[in-house]
Design a protein around this motif. Structure first.
Motif, PDB file in Angstrom:
ATOM      1  N   ASP A  17      35.092  39.468  33.499  1.00  0.00           N
ATOM      2  CA  ASP A  17      34.867  38.839  33.271  1.00  0.00           C
ATOM      3  C   ASP A  17      35.674  37.320  33.522  1.00  0.00           C
ATOM      4  O   ASP A  17      37.104  36.677  33.026  1.00  0.00           O
ATOM      5  CB  ASP A  17      35.023  38.274  31.581  1.00  0.00           C
ATOM      6  N   GLN A  20      37.659  35.042  31.300  1.00  0.00           N
ATOM      7  CA  GLN A  20      38.674  35.282  30.405  1.00  0.00           C
ATOM      8  C   GLN A  20      40.317  34.399  30.618  1.00  0.00           C
ATOM      9  O   GLN A  20      39.977  35.284  31.613  1.00  0.00           O
ATOM     10  CB  GLN A  20      37.915  37.022  30.246  1.00  0.00           C
ATOM     11  N   ARG A  25      42.362  40.139  28.292  1.00  0.00           N
ATOM     12  CA  ARG A  25      41.595  41.635  28.670  1.00  0.00           C
ATOM     13  C   ARG A  25      41.468  42.343  28.307  1.00  0.00           C
ATOM     14  O   ARG A  25      42.710  42.845  27.757  1.00  0.00           O
ATOM     15  CB  ARG A  25      41.716  41.133  30.288  1.00  0.00           C
TER      16      ARG A  25
END
Length: 168
Positions: A17, A20, A25
């Motif tokens: 992502d 993000q 993470r």
């Protein structure tokens, strides 16, 4: 008196992502596989931490969560936001404030690799030590009365292992 440090870089994390925040993470499948293997290896060697000191990043906390079942519940867990992408100096400052031994510290590169190298009198004989890959684990001993007396260049490497070393 001998103090023991178990220094671990977090397990492999996901990059799926791009929006993000880095701090949030999570571990990827490889990381979720490697962390419990390192935990089981530590337990098999008798390396049980009395105190865990971790960055507050999701991937470091998940690394500990995957290792903890093999290492016991009696461990004191401290989450230190200052260890997120910390310098070697900041990591030493955090270690100097620890009370128990062994200490298991979880952090990030490049700081954790530099910290490991600077702590030791002499590096372990491993081609992977300079890279300090994900879930790399250094066990080091220090001759000191308490952690506040530990400084750079005073540690002795007991062992250094990576998840790759545990494969077949």
């Amino acid at each position: 008196m001998t103090l023991r440090l178990i220094l671990i870089r977090h397990a492999k994390s996901a990059w799926d992502d791009p929006l993000q925040d880095d701090h949030d993470r999570k571990l990827n499948a490889r990381g979720r596989d490697a962390a419990p293997k390192i935990g089981a290896w530590l337990a098999g060697q008798g390396y049980f931490p009395a105190e865990v000191l971790s960055s507050t990043a999701r991937r470091t906390l998940e690394t500990w969560d995957c290792m903890a079942p093999a290492l016991g519940e009696a461990t004191v867990m401290r989450r230190d936001p200052g260890l997120y992408h910390a310098s070697a100096e900041r990591m030493l400052e955090a270690l100097n404030g620890c009370a128990a031994s062994p200490v298991l510290m979880l952090g990030h590169n490049p700081g954790i690799g530099e910290f490991a190298a600077r702590l030791l009198r002499k590096p372990p004989q491993s081609a992977r030590f300079d890279r300090y890959p994900t879930c790399a684990t250094l066990v080091a001993d220090f001759e000191a009365e308490d952690w506040s007396a530990v400084s750079f260049g005073t540690g002795t490497a007991v062992t250094f292992i990576t998840p790759k070393d545990l494969e077949g």
